[in-house]
Scaffold this motif. Structure first.
Motif, mmCIF file in Angstrom:
data_model
loop_
_atom_site.group_PDB
_atom_site.id
_atom_site.type_symbol
_atom_site.label_atom_id
_atom_site.label_comp_id
_atom_site.label_asym_id
_atom_site.label_seq_id
_atom_site.Cartn_x
_atom_site.Cartn_y
_atom_site.Cartn_z
ATOM 1 N N ASP A 37 0.790 -1.220 0.000
ATOM 2 C CA ASP A 37 0.000 0.000 0.000
ATOM 3 C C ASP A 37 0.830 1.281 0.000
ATOM 4 O O ASP A 37 0.296 2.358 -0.242
ATOM 5 C CB ASP A 37 -0.947 0.024 1.208
ATOM 6 C CG ASP A 37 -2.097 -0.956 1.049
ATOM 7 O OD1 ASP A 37 -2.313 -1.467 -0.066
ATOM 8 O OD2 ASP A 37 -2.777 -1.224 2.067
ATOM 9 N N GLY A 38 2.119 1.173 0.306
ATOM 10 C CA GLY A 38 2.962 2.362 0.374
ATOM 11 C C GLY A 38 3.794 2.558 -0.879
ATOM 12 O O GLY A 38 4.093 1.615 -1.605
ATOM 13 N N ASP A 39 4.169 3.809 -1.115
ATOM 14 C CA ASP A 39 5.099 4.112 -2.197
ATOM 15 C C ASP A 39 6.512 3.734 -1.751
ATOM 16 O O ASP A 39 6.818 3.751 -0.553
ATOM 17 C CB ASP A 39 5.055 5.602 -2.537
ATOM 18 C CG ASP A 39 3.739 6.024 -3.160
ATOM 19 O OD1 ASP A 39 3.027 5.159 -3.705
ATOM 20 O OD2 ASP A 39 3.424 7.231 -3.103
ATOM 21 N N LYS A 40 7.358 3.436 -2.744
ATOM 22 C CA LYS A 40 8.729 3.040 -2.456
ATOM 23 C C LYS A 40 9.678 3.719 -3.434
ATOM 24 O O LYS A 40 9.365 3.831 -4.620
ATOM 25 C CB LYS A 40 8.882 1.521 -2.551
ATOM 26 C CG LYS A 40 8.103 0.789 -1.461
ATOM 27 C CD LYS A 40 7.902 -0.674 -1.750
ATOM 28 C CE LYS A 40 6.707 -1.024 -2.568
ATOM 29 N NZ LYS A 40 5.405 -0.618 -2.098
ATOM 30 N N ILE A 41 10.809 4.171 -2.910
ATOM 31 C CA ILE A 41 11.905 4.676 -3.740
ATOM 32 C C ILE A 41 13.125 3.838 -3.423
ATOM 33 O O ILE A 41 13.495 3.680 -2.253
ATOM 34 C CB ILE A 41 12.200 6.166 -3.471
ATOM 35 C CG1 ILE A 41 11.012 7.027 -3.897
ATOM 36 C CG2 ILE A 41 13.478 6.605 -4.196
ATOM 37 C CD1 ILE A 41 11.170 8.506 -3.568
#
Length: 184
Positions: A79-83
């Motif tokens: 559910d979270g964004d990732k870099i």
């Protein structure tokens, strides 16, 4: 504006892994894992280097895991964004992930302004310049009851930072937790 949080599990002498790269001492108990799940749910953006990404990417495959707590963590991860900061990865292999070759102080300041909630940064090498620049809003450190005597240090050398203890806990397995914020 988001808070930048540096969370790591380490040995009692401050290492992410031992001199051979092993980190079997860092496997969380069910009690510790439950608390990391709460933090994962609060995270809107995960920033990590290639090695941490290689370890964490498995969560994309565990969305349908038979064990409920593992499914829950996998869902929080998805559910979270990732870099991912890497010169060697061309394309991400997980959803909601982008790869960048570098991340500057200006980039992190921009991200803190673009996101709400909690931005997690993982990996000592990646986090070091942001610790030195004073950008970490909170440190969350779990210490396993083991001395490994060498390896990758969780915190960079040469940094003096006065901290305020916000919370501490001891777990049944001997692991401890300390949550700090820098004194400004």
């Amino acid at each position: 504006m988001a808070e930048l949080v540096y969370s790591m599990i380490m040995s009692a002498d401050g290492y992410l892994n031992d001199a051979n790269g092993g980190y079997d001492f860092a496997m969380p108990s069910d009690e510790v894992f439950a608390e990391t799940l709460v933090l994962a749910r609060e995270t809107t953006l995960d920033i990590m280097g290639r090695r941490m990404y290689d370890e964490m990417a498995i969560w994309d495959e565990w969305i349908e895991h038979e064990q409920q707590d593992l499914r829950d963590y996998a869902r929080a991860w998805a559910d979270g964004d990732k870099i991912v900061v890497s010169h060697t990865i061309a394309e991400p292999r997980t959803a909601r992930t982008r790869v960048v070759p570098e991340l500057t102080v200006a980039d992190v300041l921009r991200l803190k302004g673009e996101y709400d909630g909690r931005i997690a940064i993982s990996g000592p090498t990646l986090a070091a310049p942001f610790i030195r620049a004073g950008l970490i809003d909170e440190f969350q450190l779990w210490a396993a009851p083991v001395l490994v005597g060498g390896g990758t240090r969780v915190l960079p050398d040469g940094v003096r930072l006065d901290l305020e203890l916000l919370e501490s806990k001891a777990y049944a397995d001997g692991m401890t937790y300390a949550r700090y914020r820098p004194r400004r």
